[in-house]
Design an enzyme around this catalytic site. Sequence first.
Site, short mmCIF file in Angstrom:
data_model
loop_
_atom_site.label_atom_id
_atom_site.label_comp_id
_atom_site.label_asym_id
_atom_site.label_seq_id
_atom_site.Cartn_x
_atom_site.Cartn_y
_atom_site.Cartn_z
N LYS A 97 25.65 -20.80 -38.78
CA LYS A 97 24.37 -21.64 -38.67
C LYS A 97 23.73 -22.13 -40.20
O LYS A 97 23.13 -23.13 -40.20
CB LYS A 97 23.23 -20.78 -37.74
CG LYS A 97 23.48 -20.19 -36.44
CD LYS A 97 22.34 -19.73 -35.96
CE LYS A 97 21.82 -18.55 -36.47
NZ LYS A 97 23.13 -17.46 -36.61
N ARG A 114 14.78 -15.05 -31.99
CA ARG A 114 16.05 -14.01 -31.58
C ARG A 114 15.54 -13.38 -30.51
O ARG A 114 16.89 -12.52 -30.04
CB ARG A 114 16.26 -13.50 -32.93
CG ARG A 114 17.30 -13.52 -33.71
CD ARG A 114 17.52 -12.82 -34.88
NE ARG A 114 18.60 -12.46 -35.45
CZ ARG A 114 18.98 -13.07 -36.45
NH1 ARG A 114 18.17 -13.88 -37.23
NH2 ARG A 114 19.82 -12.75 -37.15
N ARG A 133 32.26 -13.22 -45.90
CA ARG A 133 31.28 -13.77 -46.23
C ARG A 133 30.82 -13.59 -47.67
O ARG A 133 30.43 -12.25 -47.90
CB ARG A 133 30.11 -13.96 -45.39
CG ARG A 133 28.94 -14.59 -45.91
CD ARG A 133 28.00 -15.09 -44.73
NE ARG A 133 27.25 -13.92 -44.03
CZ ARG A 133 26.43 -13.95 -43.21
NH1 ARG A 133 26.37 -15.27 -42.48
NH2 ARG A 133 25.99 -12.84 -42.29
N ARG A 183 26.33 -9.50 -48.78
CA ARG A 183 25.13 -9.09 -48.04
C ARG A 183 25.40 -7.64 -47.53
O ARG A 183 26.05 -7.22 -47.26
CB ARG A 183 24.80 -9.95 -46.87
CG ARG A 183 24.13 -11.31 -47.44
CD ARG A 183 23.84 -12.25 -45.96
NE ARG A 183 23.39 -11.52 -44.95
CZ ARG A 183 22.86 -12.23 -43.98
NH1 ARG A 183 22.82 -13.57 -43.69
NH2 ARG A 183 22.43 -11.63 -42.66
N ARG A 219 24.90 -6.10 -35.25
CA ARG A 219 24.34 -7.30 -35.18
C ARG A 219 24.90 -8.21 -33.89
O ARG A 219 23.93 -8.72 -33.26
CB ARG A 219 24.58 -8.28 -36.40
CG ARG A 219 23.18 -7.46 -37.24
CD ARG A 219 23.64 -7.83 -38.74
NE ARG A 219 23.89 -9.41 -39.07
CZ ARG A 219 24.71 -9.74 -40.07
NH1 ARG A 219 25.41 -8.91 -40.73
NH2 ARG A 219 24.64 -11.08 -40.05
P1 AMP Z 1 19.99 -13.36 -40.56
O1 AMP Z 1 20.38 -13.69 -42.16
O2 AMP Z 1 19.51 -14.43 -39.89
O3 AMP Z 1 21.54 -12.98 -40.11
O4 AMP Z 1 19.12 -12.26 -40.68
C1 AMP Z 1 19.45 -10.91 -41.11
C2 AMP Z 1 18.58 -9.81 -40.44
O5 AMP Z 1 17.31 -10.00 -40.66
C3 AMP Z 1 18.70 -9.53 -38.95
O6 AMP Z 1 19.88 -8.84 -38.81
C4 AMP Z 1 17.53 -9.00 -38.50
O7 AMP Z 1 17.36 -7.79 -39.08
C5 AMP Z 1 16.50 -9.61 -39.62
N1 AMP Z 1 15.99 -10.73 -38.86
C6 AMP Z 1 16.18 -12.38 -39.21
N2 AMP Z 1 15.62 -13.09 -38.44
C7 AMP Z 1 15.07 -12.22 -37.24
C8 AMP Z 1 14.21 -12.49 -36.19
N3 AMP Z 1 14.06 -13.52 -35.74
N4 AMP Z 1 13.78 -11.59 -35.55
C9 AMP Z 1 14.21 -10.18 -35.76
N5 AMP Z 1 14.70 -9.72 -36.78
C10 AMP Z 1 15.24 -11.00 -37.66
#
Ligand code: AMP
Length: 208
Positions: A13, A88, A127, A154, A165
């Site tokens: 994404k 989410r 990644r 990360r 996740r």
């Molecule tokens: P991402 O970069 O989108 O994979 O997000 C990394 C982490 O941030 C996720 O594993 C969650 O812990 C947190 N996170 C990001 N977006 C959300 C969301 N919309 N709701 C809850 N937690 C989020």
Amino acid sequence: MNIVLLGAPGAGKGTQAAKLVEEFGFAHVSTGDILRAAVKNGTELGLKAKSYMDAGDLVPDQLIIDLMNERFQQPDCAEGVLLDGFPRTTAQAVALDDMLARMNRPLDAALLVDVPGEVIIGRALNRRVCKDCGYVGTAADAACPKCSGEMYQRTDDTEDTVRNRLDVYEKSTSPLIDYYRGKGVLKTVDGDRPVDVVFADMKALLGL
Ligand code: AMP
């Protein structure tokens, strides 16, 4: 246009969002990027979010909803947004509907980047992200191919966290596929193909 990007963590994404932003100038709103910046800067939000993120769990809905209410007020969102990593959960999706309704704006599409779970795990472990510009690359990139910045892994891209996740995605986020299908805005792209092929299909699906 207001677009939601859906898909498992590591589906691509962020990569596709960056391409859409480069070509069409959308305001890219990534809750993950906002949260990582908050953690790095040691803000109150960052302190609250860090332990959830490190475990691969979701940050509580209300924190995210407050964060997004604030983000939507910023001028770059006036023309439309490309939402990456939000919503989410169903509660977040309902909150997004309310936010858009208050601004009198439609949700034009929820675009699902569809990639099988086994592929996701391999991708996430491979990644690497640029510390300076956020470019998403792989372990093969010694330095950022865009700005020569340092690439890092990360802290939530370890195998246990990635598996968690994915479980969280299946349980909490994948119901949004039906949610948006029911609203007639779901579009699906097969994300298990080269980046540019996926991008071309995405543009066609979005009518861009
Ligand atoms: P991402 O970069 O989108 O994979 O997000 C990394 C982490 O941030 C996720 O594993 C969650 O812990 C947190 N996170 C990001 N977006 C959300 C969301 N919309 N709701 C809850 N937690 C989020």
